[in-house]
Design an enzyme around this catalytic site. Structure first.
Site, PDB file in Angstrom:
ATOM      1  N   CYS A 116       0.818  -1.210   0.000  1.00 58.91           N
ATOM      2  CA  CYS A 116       0.000   0.000   0.000  1.00 58.91           C
ATOM      3  C   CYS A 116       0.856   1.265   0.000  1.00 58.91           C
ATOM      4  CB  CYS A 116      -0.917  -0.010   1.223  1.00 58.91           C
ATOM      5  SG  CYS A 116      -1.874   1.505   1.420  1.00 58.91           S
ATOM      6  N   LYS A 165      -9.879  -9.268   7.025  1.00 62.22           N
ATOM      7  CA  LYS A 165      -9.693  -8.480   8.239  1.00 62.22           C
ATOM      8  C   LYS A 165      -9.893  -9.316   9.497  1.00 62.22           C
ATOM      9  CE  LYS A 165     -11.388  -4.667   5.491  1.00 62.22           C
ATOM     10  NZ  LYS A 165     -12.550  -3.820   5.157  1.00 62.22           N
ATOM     11  N   VAL A 176      -5.106  -0.064   6.252  1.00 64.05           N
ATOM     12  CA  VAL A 176      -3.743   0.239   6.676  1.00 64.05           C
ATOM     13  C   VAL A 176      -3.364   1.579   6.069  1.00 64.05           C
ATOM     14  CG1 VAL A 176      -3.017  -2.140   6.984  1.00 64.05           C
ATOM     15  CG2 VAL A 176      -2.843  -1.119   4.718  1.00 64.05           C
ATOM     16  N   GLU A 189      -4.811   6.527   9.681  1.00 63.01           N
ATOM     17  CA  GLU A 189      -4.749   7.545   8.620  1.00 63.01           C
ATOM     18  C   GLU A 189      -3.302   8.003   8.440  1.00 63.01           C
ATOM     19  OE1 GLU A 189      -7.175   8.096   6.654  1.00 63.01           O
ATOM     20  OE2 GLU A 189      -8.837   7.309   7.820  1.00 63.01           O
ATOM     21  N   SER A 190      -2.799   7.859   7.211  1.00 59.60           N
ATOM     22  CA  SER A 190      -1.369   8.058   6.980  1.00 59.60           C
ATOM     23  C   SER A 190      -0.902   9.471   7.331  1.00 59.60           C
ATOM     24  CB  SER A 190      -1.003   7.724   5.526  1.00 59.60           C
ATOM     25  OG  SER A 190      -1.586   8.632   4.606  1.00 59.60           O
TER      26      SER A 190
END
Length: 258
Positions: free
Chosen positions: A37, A64, A77, A89-90
């Site tokens: 990702c 999941k 992720v 949340e990145s």
């Protein structure tokens, strides 16, 4: 029936697998990761840049597990468990790492308030003008030439605007910062759009070629990047219009990315 994306390669490979192997011991921060990702790679790069101790746990968000859903009810992720508390949340996580680990250097945000604000302006630009355009380009089908060309033009426009702000070799000059971290996972994947959708770094500009090279050869980037053939398999689904990720669904529906 499980979505096709559920059959992705289960673990990181290449140098990324070596990095995973070094981060198996329990720590106060557990990093719930999906090797494939790009949003996830942002956080992984920051952890490596700052030398923050973390335990790596691989997650397939299409299969999941109950504990992971307690960490992030959205089932996406990246996510972390920090002293028993969940954060996800990145972009939120990138700033959290700066706040929670101020003694771990280098800092990925400048100390000057104006420069910090400027970083956030261009991170917003990447989030709104670069990443969605890249995904629209990859998902555009060859039998839709107008749609494909529109997406390519939008991507070039977004990248050229950013290029004009790059001091070199990185966005802020010699310091590798959050703008670089937020952008680089799409730079390391631009071979997908180059091989299949007509994208060329040179068409953005000579400055972009130099900047992209500096980003993709950064050690923290190399240490968190898996083998290209495994990444290619995942994006084959995007190229065929079959991807079922939440980001792909949002692009199809014309919604903001999740």
């Amino acid at each position: 029936m499980a979505p096709p994306d559920a059959n992705i390669h289960p673990v990181a490979t290449g140098r990324a697998a070596e990095t995973v192997a070094r981060h198996q011991d329990p720590q106060e921060l557990t990093f719930y990761s999906g090797w494939f990702c790009p949003f996830n790679q942002r956080v992984w790069i920051a952890l490596e840049e700052k030398g923050i101790p973390y335990q790596y746990k691989e997650v397939n968000p299409y299969k999941k597990e109950e504990h992971f859903l307690r960490i992030n009810p959205r089932g996406l992720v990246p996510a972390v468990e920090y002293r028993g508390k969940a954060i996800y949340e990145s972009l939120v996580l990138l700033e959290f790492l700066e706040d929670a680990y101020p003694s771990h250097k280098p800092s990925l945000l400048p100390s000057d308030p104006y420069e910090r604000a400027r970083q956030r302006i261009w991170i917003d630009h990447i989030s709104k003008a670069v990443v969605p355009a890249w995904m629209r380009l990859v998902m555009a089908q060859p039998n839709e030439p107008e749609k494909l060309q529109t997406a390519l033009n939008e991507l070039y426009e977004g990248l050229r605007k950013l290029q004009h702000e790059v001091k070199g070799p990185y966005f802020a000059g010699e310091q590798f910062t959050l703008v670089d971290v937020v952008l680089v996972p799409w730079v390391t994947r631009d071979n997908i759009s180059a091989e299949h959708r007509g994208y060329k770094r040179e068409d953005v500009g000579a400055g972009w070629v130099k900047y992209a090279k500096a980003l993709e050869t950064r050690d923290s980037v190399l240490k968190t990047t898996s083998e290209q053939d495994k990444i290619q398999v995942l994006y084959d689904r995007y190229l065929r219009g079959e991807a079922q990720s939440e980001a792909a669904k949002a692009i199809r529906a014309g919604r903001p990315l999740p």
